[in-house]
Every structure is written in structure tokens, then in C-alpha cells.
Design an enzyme around this catalytic site. Structure first.
Site, PDB file in Angstrom:
ATOM      1  N   LYS A  90       0.913  -1.037  -0.249  1.00  0.00           N
ATOM      2  CA  LYS A  90       0.076   0.118   0.109  1.00  0.00           C
ATOM      3  C   LYS A  90       0.856   1.340   0.107  1.00  0.00           C
ATOM      4  O   LYS A  90       0.588   2.230  -0.845  1.00  0.00           O
ATOM      5  CB  LYS A  90      -0.977   0.100   1.237  1.00  0.00           C
ATOM      6  CG  LYS A  90      -1.900  -1.022   1.152  1.00  0.00           C
ATOM      7  CD  LYS A  90      -2.832  -1.112   2.468  1.00  0.00           C
ATOM      8  CE  LYS A  90      -3.724  -2.249   2.232  1.00  0.00           C
ATOM      9  NZ  LYS A  90      -4.533  -2.801   3.492  1.00  0.00           N
ATOM     10  N   GLN A 131      -4.482  -1.283   9.625  1.00  0.00           N
ATOM     11  CA  GLN A 131      -4.311  -2.516   9.213  1.00  0.00           C
ATOM     12  C   GLN A 131      -4.829  -3.797  10.357  1.00  0.00           C
ATOM     13  O   GLN A 131      -4.544  -3.639  11.470  1.00  0.00           O
ATOM     14  CB  GLN A 131      -3.033  -3.049   8.826  1.00  0.00           C
ATOM     15  CG  GLN A 131      -2.642  -4.255   7.961  1.00  0.00           C
ATOM     16  CD  GLN A 131      -3.465  -4.131   6.635  1.00  0.00           C
ATOM     17  OE1 GLN A 131      -3.325  -3.268   6.102  1.00  0.00           O
ATOM     18  NE2 GLN A 131      -4.058  -5.236   6.282  1.00  0.00           N
ATOM     19  N   ASP A 142     -10.705   3.358   4.263  1.00  0.00           N
ATOM     20  CA  ASP A 142     -10.973   1.845   4.173  1.00  0.00           C
ATOM     21  C   ASP A 142     -12.498   1.720   4.110  1.00  0.00           C
ATOM     22  O   ASP A 142     -13.176   0.754   3.384  1.00  0.00           O
ATOM     23  CB  ASP A 142     -10.745   1.050   5.531  1.00  0.00           C
ATOM     24  CG  ASP A 142      -9.537   0.132   4.904  1.00  0.00           C
ATOM     25  OD1 ASP A 142      -9.247  -0.071   3.943  1.00  0.00           O
ATOM     26  OD2 ASP A 142      -8.770  -0.384   6.042  1.00  0.00           O
TER      27      ASP A 142
END
Ligand code: NDP
Length: 284
Positions: free
Chosen positions: A53, A97, A120
Site C-alpha cells: 500500500k 491494518q 477503508d
């Protein structure tokens, strides 16, 4: 019939190029889009995801920062860091994460992220906005799948869409996006009776269970578009999806491979969400 392979890698590169151009445009206004990723603990797979990422952000010209924290980091410490990032105008996107270590309340952590920086799309406000048809951030994996369907010129309106797997991060938001696009949606879970009877009705079949080979060719309607979200590492080290690719490709009209399908699109859509957040921050 042999299915067309949907090349997620090639499509993700197109999406990333679009983000790069939008990033350049923002930079000319003195704004550098920035994503901060928080990683708690030493989970090997998470470390690879986070590295990928961050690299994708840098390649698009964005600023990326990874905050690596020890597995023994307290919940309070993590919440404090997030609150500081919420206030930082140079940070447009914040991503924690998952999974987090067991002593940390994942829901609380996600809800502490500012909804305007929740790239997200997991925050409860963003889930609610998506559900009510006014999405701010679309969760990256389902968002990427919608892009893939678009690139396939798939007719979603009026289509029978069957999703196997009903998690908050894939199956449920996927259902909302497909519903909003006019599909008739069936959402299956581990208690679904006769899974094949459901999947065989699907014009668009999306599989996200984490169970390798759960969908085989005989469970697919001839000509269907099959999107395999699963990422499973077999004991021999091979990476496979949830769909038995060899039997499925004999029946489907189009199918995503694993690797090289949904995975690269998920990262590309994270960049899209981050640039959208940065653009919105300059508009306000
Ligand atoms: P979860 O474990 O959170 O959810 C799995 C879902 O599958 C649950 O709804 C579960 O049902 C359902 N399920 C499990 N077994 C069956 C079964 N036998 N029949 C029907 N449904 C079943 O998984 P995630 O959604 O987080 O991830 C799913 C897969 O997708 C994983 O392999 C993950 O690695 C991968 N993934 C890939 C991404 C990418 O970018 N390519 C991104 C995110 C995930 P129930 O609700 O009843 O428990």
C-alpha cells in the site's frame, strides 16, 4: 466455453495512472495527498500488505507514512495516535491494518478514525451512508469489483447477483453497491442451504469466504461473470482463490484470476479513496 480472464493488474494500473494525474493536479495547488497506515504487531501477511500500500502511494506521487507499533501497544496508546492523526491537516487518509491484537477493540479503533479520513470505508457512519445510498467512501474491495464489472461492460441493472460471504468488509458493502446499481442481490453465508442452488442462478457471482475451492464449475451458470475475492495460501505455498479456477473457467463467461484479479484493484481503490479525501479537504 473458456472464460475470458479479467486482468485486475492491467485495470489497476489504469486506475493508478488516473490517481497519479489527480495527485499532480493537487500538488500544483500545494497539497500533497497523504495516507498514514498503522500496523500493530508482527503479522507477516499484514506487513506485506502495508508495504504494498505504501509503495503504491509513493508511486502515485502521494505521501505515505507507516507507523509500526509493537504487539503490546495498549488500546489507549493507539487511540491517542489516531486522534492526533485526525487533527493533522497533512494526513488525508488513515488506515489501521487488520487484524489487530486481541486486547484491542477493533470496532472502537475504527470508530475513532475521523469518518472524513476513513479511506477503508469501515467506519460506522460510512457504512450507514453506503447503506442509505449516499456513500462517502466505498470499501476498497467491493469498489474495485464494481470497477471491474464496469470494465467488462457487465449489465448490472436487473442482473441476478449472488455473493458468497457476508463480512462487513467485503460481502455486505458489495451487496449495497450492487443493489444501488440495480441488481437483484442474494447474500449467502455459512448457514446457506444448498449453496449451489443459489450460485447457479447468478449472472454475477462474487465469492469471498476464505475457503479454497468452495465454488466449483458445476455451481456456475454458463456465461456468468465470476469474481473471486479469496486469497488462500495452500500448504505447498501456492496462492489460490475461493473458486476452483480450472473447472470454473470451463463454464464462466469471464473470471478473475488469483493472484492478479481483485487484489491489485483493492490497492488501486485505496488510492482513489485517498485522493478523493484530499480533494474534498481542499474544497472545504
Ligand atoms: P470473513 O472470514 O470475515 O467472512 C467470511 C464469510 O464467508 C462469512 O460471511 C462466512 O459466513 C462466509 N462463509 C464461510 N464459509 C462458508 C461456506 N461454507 N458457505 C458460504 N459462506 C461461507 O472473510 P473476509 O470477507 O474478510 O475475507 C474473505 C476472503 O477474501 C479471504 O480469503 C480474504 O483473504 C479475502 N480478501 C481478499 C481481499 C482482496 O483484496 N483480494 C480483500 C479482503 C479479503 P458466516 O457469516 O456465516 O460466518
Amino acid at each position: 466455453m473458456t472464460a475470458r480472464i479479467i486482468d485486475g493488474k492491467a485495470l489497476s494500473e489504469q486506475v493508478r495512472e488516473g490517481v497519479r494525474l489527480r495527485t499532480q493536479a493537487l500538488r500544483t495547488k500545494g497539497v500533497v495527498p497523504g495516507l498514514t497506515v498503522l500496523l500493530v504487531g508482527e503479522n507477516a501477511a499484514s506487513q506485506v500488505y502495508v508495504r504494498n500500500k505504501a509503495a503504491a502511494c509513493e508511486k502515485a506521487g502521494m505521501h505515505s507514512r507507516v507507523i509500526q507499533l509493537g504487539a503490546d501497544t495498549s488500546e489507549e496508546e493507539l487511540l491517542n495516535i489516531i486522534e492526533n492523526l485526525n487533527e493533522d491537516p497533512g494526513v488525508h487518509g488513515i488506515l489501521v491494518q487488520l487484524p489487530l491484537p486481541g486486547h484491542i477493540d477493533t470496532g472502537l479503533v475504527i470508530e475513532t478514525i475521523s469518518a472524513a479520513k476513513d479511506v477503508d470505508g469501515f467506519h460506522i457512519s460510512n457504512a450507514g451512508l453506503l447503506m442509505t445510498g449516499r456513500p462517502l467512501f466505498r470499501p476498497c474491495t467491493p469498489y474495485g469489483i464494481m470497477k471491474m464489472l464496469e470494465s467488462e461492460n457487465a449489465v448490472v441493472r436487473g442482473a441476478e447477483a449472488v455473493i458468497v460471504g457476508a463480512s462487513n468488509i467485503v460481502g455486505k458493502p458489495m451487496a449495497m453497491l450492487l443493489l444501488a446499481a440495480g441488481a437483484t442481490v442474494t447474500l449467502c453465508n455459512s448457514k446457506t442451504r444448498d449453496l449451489g442452488a443459489q450460485t447457479r442462478r447468478a449472472d454475477i457471482l462474487i465469492v469471498a469466504t476464505g475457503r479454497p475451492g468452495i465454488v466449483t464449475g458445476d455451481m456456475i451458470k454458463p456465461g456468468a461473470i465470476v469474481i473471486d475475492v479469496g486469497i488462500n495460501r495452500l500448504p505447498d505455498g501456492k496462492l489460490v482463490g475461493d473458486v476452483d479456477f480450472e473447472s470454473a473457467r470451463q463454464v464462466a463467461g469471464a473470471i478473475t484470476p488469483v493472484p492478479g484479479g481483485v487484489g491489485p484493484m483493492t490497492i488501486a481503490m485505496l488510492l482513489v479513496n485517498t485522493i478523493e479525501a484530499a480533494e474534498r479537504s481542499t474544497a472545504s
